[in-house]
Design a protein around this motif. Structure first.
Motif, PDB file in Angstrom:
ATOM      1  N   LEU A   7       0.815  -1.222   0.000  1.00  0.00           N
ATOM      2  CA  LEU A   7       0.000   0.000   0.000  1.00  0.00           C
ATOM      3  C   LEU A   7       0.847   1.270   0.000  1.00  0.00           C
ATOM      4  O   LEU A   7       0.300   2.381  -0.005  1.00  0.00           O
ATOM      5  N   GLU A   8       2.173   1.093   0.046  1.00  0.00           N
ATOM      6  CA  GLU A   8       3.114   2.220  -0.010  1.00  0.00           C
ATOM      7  C   GLU A   8       2.879   3.206   1.148  1.00  0.00           C
ATOM      8  O   GLU A   8       2.844   4.429   0.974  1.00  0.00           O
ATOM      9  N   ASP A  19      -6.644   4.220   4.177  1.00  0.00           N
ATOM     10  CA  ASP A  19      -7.809   4.324   3.282  1.00  0.00           C
ATOM     11  C   ASP A  19      -7.480   5.179   2.058  1.00  0.00           C
ATOM     12  O   ASP A  19      -7.834   4.828   0.914  1.00  0.00           O
ATOM     13  N   LYS A  20      -6.814   6.289   2.291  1.00  0.00           N
ATOM     14  CA  LYS A  20      -6.462   7.196   1.200  1.00  0.00           C
ATOM     15  C   LYS A  20      -5.487   6.533   0.231  1.00  0.00           C
ATOM     16  O   LYS A  20      -5.631   6.658  -1.009  1.00  0.00           O
ATOM     17  N   ALA A  21      -4.499   5.792   0.785  1.00  0.00           N
ATOM     18  CA  ALA A  21      -3.520   5.106  -0.068  1.00  0.00           C
ATOM     19  C   ALA A  21      -4.205   4.047  -0.910  1.00  0.00           C
ATOM     20  O   ALA A  21      -3.875   3.860  -2.097  1.00  0.00           O
ATOM     21  N   TYR A  22      -5.183   3.361  -0.305  1.00  0.00           N
ATOM     22  CA  TYR A  22      -5.890   2.317  -1.048  1.00  0.00           C
ATOM     23  C   TYR A  22      -6.678   2.910  -2.211  1.00  0.00           C
ATOM     24  O   TYR A  22      -6.639   2.385  -3.342  1.00  0.00           O
ATOM     25  N   ARG A  23      -7.376   3.998  -1.958  1.00  0.00           N
ATOM     26  CA  ARG A  23      -8.164   4.623  -3.028  1.00  0.00           C
ATOM     27  C   ARG A  23      -7.265   5.100  -4.176  1.00  0.00           C
ATOM     28  O   ARG A  23      -7.593   4.943  -5.362  1.00  0.00           O
ATOM     29  N   THR A  24      -6.121   5.666  -3.797  1.00  0.00           N
ATOM     30  CA  THR A  24      -5.189   6.157  -4.824  1.00  0.00           C
ATOM     31  C   THR A  24      -4.663   5.016  -5.683  1.00  0.00           C
ATOM     32  O   THR A  24      -4.632   5.100  -6.927  1.00  0.00           O
ATOM     33  N   LEU A  25      -4.248   3.916  -5.028  1.00  0.00           N
ATOM     34  CA  LEU A  25      -3.682   2.776  -5.762  1.00  0.00           C
ATOM     35  C   LEU A  25      -4.752   2.044  -6.560  1.00  0.00           C
ATOM     36  O   LEU A  25      -4.491   1.547  -7.670  1.00  0.00           O
ATOM     37  N   ALA A  26      -5.970   1.971  -6.003  1.00  0.00           N
ATOM     38  CA  ALA A  26      -7.053   1.290  -6.719  1.00  0.00           C
ATOM     39  C   ALA A  26      -7.396   2.028  -8.005  1.00  0.00           C
ATOM     40  O   ALA A  26      -7.692   1.407  -9.049  1.00  0.00           O
ATOM     41  N   ASN A  44      -3.185  -8.446 -11.286  1.00  0.00           N
ATOM     42  CA  ASN A  44      -2.373  -9.051 -10.217  1.00  0.00           C
ATOM     43  C   ASN A  44      -2.023  -8.025  -9.143  1.00  0.00           C
ATOM     44  O   ASN A  44      -2.045  -8.323  -7.948  1.00  0.00           O
ATOM     45  N   LYS A  45      -1.707  -6.819  -9.571  1.00  0.00           N
ATOM     46  CA  LYS A  45      -1.380  -5.751  -8.623  1.00  0.00           C
ATOM     47  C   LYS A  45      -2.592  -5.399  -7.772  1.00  0.00           C
ATOM     48  O   LYS A  45      -2.477  -5.215  -6.551  1.00  0.00           O
ATOM     49  N   MET A  46      -3.777  -5.315  -8.369  1.00  0.00           N
ATOM     50  CA  MET A  46      -4.985  -4.990  -7.620  1.00  0.00           C
ATOM     51  C   MET A  46      -5.345  -6.097  -6.626  1.00  0.00           C
ATOM     52  O   MET A  46      -5.861  -5.829  -5.535  1.00  0.00           O
TER      53      MET A  46
END
Length: 205
Positions: A7-8, A19-26, A44-46
């Motif tokens: 999740l960086e 939560d914010k990192a997840y939304r950005t990566l998603a 695969n990344k998701m």
């Protein structure tokens, strides 16, 4: 790569940051937003991102994961320490073997022409062992050789002195016991030979 790295985010990140990192990566890796050639890689990344978020977004699961992470790191530290210990032990063994080999070579050069049955050979062996044990291999000199010569005599003198002291202690104890004291006095007074011998010994002191 652990779940925080997926999740960086930092391991101390708050739930809001996760939560914010997840939304950005998603949004970044959503398969529908990728080109056809990158779609499989994005899927695969998701999948990794979703698994990481499902654990870190739940306080109970995150706490268990943090404990698991701590145990893994402790084990890695233990393995590293053990590896360093093993390396040091190997180095010590090599140095010790090298020293033993050098001493063996010196022993061969010193005694190769000496018959093993001779007393001179045995004395040389004893002297060499003492020499090898001296700090920094101090050269074996005349003083050491003189001490080696008189050491057996000194040992015998010590043994005799120790034996005499024990005998004197035993005599003193017997003398202090009333029954044996009276018996010794009677023997001393009734036997002229013993009386003369005891008087002669007492006169020496």
């Amino acid at each position: 790569m652990n779940l925080y790295e997926v999740l960086e985010v930092s391991e101390k990140a708050s739930k809001e940051i996760i939560d914010k990192a997840y939304r950005t990566l998603a949004k970044k890796y959503h398969p529908d937003l990728q080109t056809p050639e990158n779609k499989t890689q994005a899927e695969n990344k998701m999948k990794m991102i979703n698994e990481a978020y499902s654990v870190l977004s739940d306080d109970n699961q995150r706490s268990k994961y943090d404990e698991k992470l701590r145990i893994q790191r402790d084990e890695l530290k233990r393995q590293e320490i053990q590896r360093q210990i093993n390396e040091q032990q190997k180095m010590y063994n090599r140095q010790n073997n090298d020293q033993n080999n050098r001493q063996s070579n010196i022993t061969y050069e010193v005694f190769k022409n000496e018959p093993k049955q001779s007393m001179n050979y045995k004395e040389k062996i004893k002297n060499y062992v003492r020499y090898a044990k001296q700090p920094n291999n101090v050269e074996y000199n005349e003083s050491n050789r003189f001490m080696d010569m008189i050491r057996p005599t000194l040992r015998k003198i010590k043994e005799w002195v120790f034996t005499i002291l024990i005998m004197l202690v035993i005599i003193f104890i017997i003398w202090k016991i009333p029954f044996t004291h009276n018996m010794l006095v009677e023997v001393y007074e009734e036997n002229p030979i013993i009386k003369g011998l005891v008087d002669a010994i007492i006169s020496l002191f």
